[in-house]
Structure formats: C-alpha cells, structure tokens
Design a protein around this motif. Structure first.
Motif, PDB file in Angstrom:
ATOM      1  N   ARG A 177       6.345 -10.250   8.110  1.00  0.00           N
ATOM      2  CA  ARG A 177       4.972  -9.860   8.458  1.00  0.00           C
ATOM      3  C   ARG A 177       4.638  -8.489   7.891  1.00  0.00           C
ATOM      4  NH1 ARG A 177       6.225 -12.053  13.545  1.00  0.00           N
ATOM      5  NH2 ARG A 177       6.648  -9.955  14.369  1.00  0.00           N
ATOM      6  N   THR A 178       5.587  -7.568   7.967  1.00  0.00           N
ATOM      7  CA  THR A 178       5.356  -6.218   7.433  1.00  0.00           C
ATOM      8  C   THR A 178       5.117  -6.271   5.927  1.00  0.00           C
ATOM      9  OG1 THR A 178       6.780  -5.260   9.151  1.00  0.00           O
ATOM     10  CG2 THR A 178       6.341  -3.909   7.207  1.00  0.00           C
ATOM     11  N   THR A 179       5.913  -7.032   5.215  1.00  0.00           N
ATOM     12  CA  THR A 179       5.743  -7.144   3.762  1.00  0.00           C
ATOM     13  C   THR A 179       4.377  -7.719   3.420  1.00  0.00           C
ATOM     14  OG1 THR A 179       8.123  -7.493   3.517  1.00  0.00           O
ATOM     15  CG2 THR A 179       6.730  -8.119   1.663  1.00  0.00           C
ATOM     16  N   ARG A 180       3.992  -8.773   4.111  1.00  0.00           N
ATOM     17  CA  ARG A 180       2.676  -9.378   3.845  1.00  0.00           C
ATOM     18  C   ARG A 180       1.555  -8.395   4.141  1.00  0.00           C
ATOM     19  NH1 ARG A 180       5.146 -13.897   6.419  1.00  0.00           N
ATOM     20  NH2 ARG A 180       4.029 -13.424   8.364  1.00  0.00           N
ATOM     21  N   ARG A 181       1.709  -7.604   5.193  1.00  0.00           N
ATOM     22  CA  ARG A 181       0.668  -6.639   5.549  1.00  0.00           C
ATOM     23  C   ARG A 181       0.527  -5.559   4.474  1.00  0.00           C
ATOM     24  NH1 ARG A 181       2.281  -5.849  10.399  1.00  0.00           N
ATOM     25  NH2 ARG A 181       3.578  -4.012   9.985  1.00  0.00           N
ATOM     26  N   ILE A 182       1.644  -5.088   3.938  1.00  0.00           N
ATOM     27  CA  ILE A 182       1.587  -4.058   2.891  1.00  0.00           C
ATOM     28  C   ILE A 182       0.945  -4.622   1.620  1.00  0.00           C
ATOM     29  CG2 ILE A 182       3.012  -2.626   1.369  1.00  0.00           C
ATOM     30  CD1 ILE A 182       4.963  -2.294   3.705  1.00  0.00           C
ATOM     31  N   LEU A 183       1.210  -5.892   1.329  1.00  0.00           N
ATOM     32  CA  LEU A 183       0.672  -6.504   0.111  1.00  0.00           C
ATOM     33  C   LEU A 183      -0.769  -6.971   0.261  1.00  0.00           C
ATOM     34  CD1 LEU A 183       3.736  -8.710  -0.930  1.00  0.00           C
ATOM     35  CD2 LEU A 183       2.982  -6.589  -2.009  1.00  0.00           C
ATOM     36  N   ALA A 184      -1.245  -7.070   1.481  1.00  0.00           N
ATOM     37  CA  ALA A 184      -2.581  -7.633   1.723  1.00  0.00           C
ATOM     38  C   ALA A 184      -3.657  -6.595   1.428  1.00  0.00           C
ATOM     39  CB  ALA A 184      -2.685  -8.127   3.161  1.00  0.00           C
ATOM     40  N   ARG A 185      -4.134  -6.586   0.203  1.00  0.00           N
ATOM     41  CA  ARG A 185      -5.208  -5.684  -0.218  1.00  0.00           C
ATOM     42  C   ARG A 185      -6.337  -6.518  -0.815  1.00  0.00           C
ATOM     43  NH1 ARG A 185      -3.149  -0.471  -0.894  1.00  0.00           N
ATOM     44  NH2 ARG A 185      -1.405  -0.250   0.572  1.00  0.00           N
ATOM     45  N   PRO A 186      -7.569  -6.021  -0.753  1.00  0.00           N
ATOM     46  CA  PRO A 186      -8.677  -6.753  -1.385  1.00  0.00           C
ATOM     47  C   PRO A 186      -8.438  -6.948  -2.881  1.00  0.00           C
ATOM     48  CG  PRO A 186      -9.499  -5.016   0.065  1.00  0.00           C
ATOM     49  CD  PRO A 186      -8.017  -4.808  -0.053  1.00  0.00           C
ATOM     50  N   LYS A 187      -8.866  -8.072  -3.389  1.00  0.00           N
ATOM     51  CA  LYS A 187      -8.638  -8.406  -4.797  1.00  0.00           C
ATOM     52  C   LYS A 187      -9.151  -7.326  -5.751  1.00  0.00           C
ATOM     53  CE  LYS A 187      -9.858 -11.893  -8.262  1.00  0.00           C
ATOM     54  NZ  LYS A 187     -10.534 -13.193  -8.489  1.00  0.00           N
ATOM     55  N   PRO A 188     -10.379  -6.816  -5.598  1.00  0.00           N
ATOM     56  CA  PRO A 188     -10.838  -5.760  -6.531  1.00  0.00           C
ATOM     57  C   PRO A 188      -9.957  -4.514  -6.497  1.00  0.00           C
ATOM     58  CG  PRO A 188     -12.691  -6.674  -5.302  1.00  0.00           C
ATOM     59  CD  PRO A 188     -11.452  -7.200  -4.648  1.00  0.00           C
ATOM     60  N   GLU A 189      -9.471  -4.159  -5.309  1.00  0.00           N
ATOM     61  CA  GLU A 189      -8.613  -2.977  -5.196  1.00  0.00           C
ATOM     62  C   GLU A 189      -7.296  -3.199  -5.932  1.00  0.00           C
ATOM     63  OE1 GLU A 189      -6.057  -0.689  -1.722  1.00  0.00           O
ATOM     64  OE2 GLU A 189      -7.932  -1.702  -1.165  1.00  0.00           O
ATOM     65  N   VAL A 190      -6.721  -4.377  -5.768  1.00  0.00           N
ATOM     66  CA  VAL A 190      -5.460  -4.692  -6.440  1.00  0.00           C
ATOM     67  C   VAL A 190      -5.643  -4.691  -7.953  1.00  0.00           C
ATOM     68  CG1 VAL A 190      -3.771  -6.538  -6.823  1.00  0.00           C
ATOM     69  CG2 VAL A 190      -4.478  -5.964  -4.497  1.00  0.00           C
ATOM     70  N   GLU A 191      -6.735  -5.258  -8.417  1.00  0.00           N
ATOM     71  CA  GLU A 191      -7.001  -5.299  -9.858  1.00  0.00           C
ATOM     72  C   GLU A 191      -7.171  -3.897 -10.429  1.00  0.00           C
ATOM     73  OE1 GLU A 191      -9.162  -9.563 -10.675  1.00  0.00           O
ATOM     74  OE2 GLU A 191     -10.379  -7.958  -9.807  1.00  0.00           O
ATOM     75  N   ARG A 192      -7.907  -3.049  -9.730  1.00  0.00           N
ATOM     76  CA  ARG A 192      -8.108  -1.670 -10.207  1.00  0.00           C
ATOM     77  C   ARG A 192      -6.785  -0.920 -10.262  1.00  0.00           C
ATOM     78  NH1 ARG A 192     -12.770  -1.932  -6.906  1.00  0.00           N
ATOM     79  NH2 ARG A 192     -11.671  -0.872  -5.205  1.00  0.00           N
ATOM     80  N   LEU A 193      -5.977  -1.089  -9.237  1.00  0.00           N
ATOM     81  CA  LEU A 193      -4.695  -0.386  -9.194  1.00  0.00           C
ATOM     82  C   LEU A 193      -3.780  -0.855 -10.319  1.00  0.00           C
ATOM     83  CD1 LEU A 193      -2.650   1.496  -7.915  1.00  0.00           C
ATOM     84  CD2 LEU A 193      -2.087  -0.308  -6.273  1.00  0.00           C
ATOM     85  N   ALA A 194      -3.691  -2.161 -10.536  1.00  0.00           N
ATOM     86  CA  ALA A 194      -2.838  -2.686 -11.609  1.00  0.00           C
ATOM     87  C   ALA A 194      -3.318  -2.194 -12.965  1.00  0.00           C
ATOM     88  CB  ALA A 194      -2.815  -4.211 -11.562  1.00  0.00           C
ATOM     89  N   ALA A 195      -4.637  -2.187 -13.174  1.00  0.00           N
ATOM     90  CA  ALA A 195      -5.183  -1.727 -14.457  1.00  0.00           C
ATOM     91  C   ALA A 195      -4.896  -0.248 -14.683  1.00  0.00           C
ATOM     92  CB  ALA A 195      -6.688  -1.987 -14.499  1.00  0.00           C
ATOM     93  N   ALA A 196      -5.032   0.563 -13.639  1.00  0.00           N
ATOM     94  CA  ALA A 196      -4.791   2.001 -13.771  1.00  0.00           C
ATOM     95  C   ALA A 196      -3.316   2.288 -14.065  1.00  0.00           C
ATOM     96  CB  ALA A 196      -5.228   2.719 -12.496  1.00  0.00           C
ATOM     97  N   CYS A 197      -2.414   1.603 -13.369  1.00  0.00           N
ATOM     98  CA  CYS A 197      -0.982   1.811 -13.604  1.00  0.00           C
ATOM     99  C   CYS A 197      -0.595   1.370 -15.005  1.00  0.00           C
ATOM    100  CB  CYS A 197      -0.164   1.037 -12.563  1.00  0.00           C
ATOM    101  SG  CYS A 197      -0.340   1.653 -10.868  1.00  0.00           S
TER     102      CYS A 197
END
Length: 442
Positions: free
Chosen positions: A101-121
């Motif tokens: 549950r903890t792992t899923r909670r840490i990974l649970a981010r809105p799709k646009p936020e995840v996309e922006r973060l991946a693109a920036a990294c």
C-alpha cells in the motif's frame, strides 16, 4: 606441419566469438544446477502447459515468495542489504500488504505531473550527453535515479544522491548479470544517506517496519529494483528502435503518434521481458486438472520468455504492428505480472514514463546499433547516438561496433562463468533466506 598448426590456431581464434560464448553459457548453467540443485516446477512444462500458465500464476495458493525455496538464497544474496523487507520477497500477510500500500501511494501521482517529472529528468541527463557510442542502460540510470528520488522525497534529486543511487543500482544489476561481484561499500553508502534523511520523506512509511527496515525498504523497492528495471526496459526499447529502420522512420515521420509508440513499447516488453523466471511457493495444493495436482510447498518457476513467445505469429520477429489488432489483455503478455498475484506496483506508471523518456531521447538523437540484443542484456546496450543521420560515419562505425561487441562477448562470457559460479556458491554458503526463516521459527 608448423604452417598447418598456425593456420588451425588462427581459425580457432577468429571463430571464438561464434561458438565460445554459447559453450560457456551452457557450462555456467550446468555448474549453477550442480551447486544450487534442481528445484522447481517449470511453467510452462510437463506439469503445467501454456493454457494453464495464467490460471496457476493467479491462484491464491501460489502466494509464497521466499520461504522454502533454495532459489531465494541466491536472490537475497544479490539484493542484500535488507532482502528480508524487500517488497518482492516479503511473505504474504499484513506486513506485505502495508508495504505494498505504501509503494502504491508513493507512485500514485496525477498523469500530467508524472509526465512533466519524467520529461524534466530525461532532459537534464540527455542535454548533457554528447553524441557518440554509449551504453543505453548506463545512459538511462541517472534519469530514473532522479525520477524516483523526487517521487520519494518530493524535491529535486541532488547530484550526490543521484550518484549514490546509480552506483548502487549498477552494482546490483552487474552482479545479477554475473558480470562482476557485489560491492557492498556502494550499497552501504546509499543506506547511510537514506538513514540520515529518513525524517525528510513526506510520505508515511510502514509502521510495521523498524527505522532500519524502512531504510532498506526504500533502498530495495525504489533505488534498486525500480531504477534497475526501468533502465533495463528503456535500454531494450531504444535498442529495438535503433535496430529496426521501419520503426525508426515511422517514429521520425510522426513524432506525436503516441499510439504507435505504445505498440513499440508493448512489443519491446513482449520480446524482451524484464523477468526471466518468477518463482512462487505454493501454500496449499493447486489442482491443475484431473491428472495433475501441485502439492503445497512446490516451487513454481514461471518462464516469462516462453510465455511471451507462445500464441503469436512469427514470435521471434519484432513487430509493433501486431498490437494494432491484438488486445494486450487477450494475448500472452504479462510484463508486469498478473493482477491477482503480487503484480508490479509500477505497472501503471512504467509504460507512461517509458513513452515520455523515449520521446525525449528521439527528439535529440538518432539511434543506431549493430550490437547483439538479448533479453539478459549483459553488454548494457551499446548504441551510437547521432544528432542527425550520418550514413558515411555509420558505414564504418556500425561494422566496428558489431565486431567489438562480439569480441567483448568472448571475455564477458568467461567473466560471467567465474563470477557467476562464485556467487552461486557463496549464496549457498551464506543461506541468507533459509537462515532467516529458520531463526524466525525458534
């Protein structure tokens, strides 16, 4: 007589790349079996065929992960420190449920936020990369180190942390490929870094774990498995694109065609699954059919590559177009496991972020490779990055890359034989998993 002997020696030496690696791999597998013992029910195999693969994998009784399998000693050896709290190796129960549950909670981010973060990294790493020969797995690791650091800590990854995470992840995967021994100092340095900053993490961590176990959980799940698996997945994807002109050209013609890129990702995950064998230990008998019952305590070894090549037309061919009409749910395609039995917690975020990082890479570089591309990827994915297509340079570079990779495979196979044999023997000597469960029952 001397000229004939010299000629024969030349023939043997020149032919080494074509036969020695295969011979050494076969010898290594024989030695592994002799040291580790024959264990497990191969699936698919004589007891369980392809038709029942998913059903048996999904069975509630196929829920054991480490206790009672000699294979676990080897995996715990590679994943130390902290394999006893690694999410993939926790036994079923309340502790596993809370960690998952903890792992899923840490990974649970809105799709646009995840996309922006991946693109920036991706941009930070790729903008600092010069064209030329790279190892794709090495190129990708800093991207995922930064990505998962920010998911866990909620702030940008400092260079010191990125270097520690990459050093640890590289050490883990190099040992897993039997290309080098473990370097515990790299892992200890990352453990110390996380221990000193545990209170800075904005997410509630599992209450059933001690402070030290929380450090090991984070290190194992996010800064070991996640970084290694995503780097491997991206190396396979980019290698496949670099090797197939029709795929490259189509992506270049229409860089906004996410549907086609998703097909390429699906085909890459099918053709080069990240898991070779996933093992589970049965907690109860599993009835396969009227003739076959798998007794409690059986070690089931699920063979992903075999499953992913059955039920497809020309399965060895890399063909993204097969996914235009083939539904993922209806195919023999489980790159992230099965939903009913400990699926990969990143199964939602992984394909999305792979698409983003692939786009960022293809925007900046043309990719070409002539190196061997195998599921285990011991060569780390050699590839030539070019700012634009330069056929004159490639006419020389690609044949040289092919020759270099084949000769590397000669010494690499010998290295894998030596290091792999030692680590299998050393894991059997330490018996990390067996001793842990034996002590827990005292």
């Amino acid at each position: 007589m001397l000229p004939l002997t010299l000629a024969a020696l030349v023939v043997v030496v020149v032919s080494l790349p074509y036969w020695l690696p295969r011979v050494v791999v076969a010898l290594r597998m024989w030695i592994f079996a002799r040291i580790n013992g024959d264990e497990g029910v191969p699936i698919p195999g004589r007891s369980v065929g392809i038709r029942d693969f998913t059903r048996v994998y999904s069975d509630p009784a196929a829920d054991g992960r480490s206790r009672g399998a000699r294979l676990s000693d080897l995996f715990w050896y590679w994943l130390a420190p902290g394999p006893e709290v690694h999410q993939e190796h926790l036994e079923p129960g309340e502790r596993y449920d809370e960690v998952a549950r903890t792992t899923r909670r840490i990974l649970a981010r809105p799709k646009p936020e995840v996309e922006r973060l991946a693109a920036a990294c991706a941009a930070r790493t790729l903008d600092a990369t010069r064209p030329g020969l790279v190892r794709l797995r090495d190129l990708m690791m800093p991207i995922w180190a930064e990505f998962y650091y920010e998911l866990v800590f909620g702030r940008p990854c400092p260079p010191e942390a990125r270097d520690l995470i990459v050093g640890n992840a590289d050490d883990v995967v190099t040992a897993l490929k039997c290309c080098g021994l473990r370097h515990m100092d790299r892992r200890v340095r990352l453990t110390a870094y996380l221990r000193d900053r545990l209170e800075e993490i904005p997410h509630p961590l599992p209450s059933s774990l001690s402070r030290e176990e929380r450090v090991y959980y984070l290190q194992g799940a996010f800064f070991n498995t996640a970084v290694v698996q995503m780097s491997e997945a991206m190396a396979h994807l980019l290698m496949a694109i670099a090797q197939h002109p029709d795929v490259r050209e189509r992506l270049a013609r229409d860089p906004g065609d996410d549907a086609y890129l998703d097909q390429v990702i699906n085909e890459s995950l099918r053709r080069y699954p990240l898991f070779g064998i996933a093992h589970r230990i049965t907690s109860k008998d599993i009835t396969v059919d009227e003739r076959t019952t798998l007794p409690a305590g059986s070690v089931l070894c699920f063979d992903y590559p075999s499953f992913h090549t059955t039920g497809y037309e020309d399965p060895e061919r890399f063909d993204p177009d097969r996914w235009r009409t083939l539904a993922v749910r209806e195919a023999n395609h489980i790159p992230f496991g099965v939903t009913a039995n400990r699926p990969c917690p990143a199964r939602g975020v992984a394909p999305l972020t792979m698409r983003v990082v692939a786009r960022e890479t293809l925007r900046r570089f043309a990719l070409r490779t002539s190196a061997a591309h195998t599921r285990s990827l011991p060569n780390r994915g050699p590839c030539v990055l070019l700012p634009r297509t330069d056929d004159r340079a490639l006419r020389v570079r690609l044949p040289l890359l092919r020759l270099r990779d084949r000769w590397e495979d000669v010494w690499r196979s010998v290295v894998q034989l030596g290091f792999g044999t030692y680590m299998v023997w050393d894991a059997r000597r330490h018996r990390l998993a067996a001793r842990y469960f034996a002590e827990a029952t005292r």
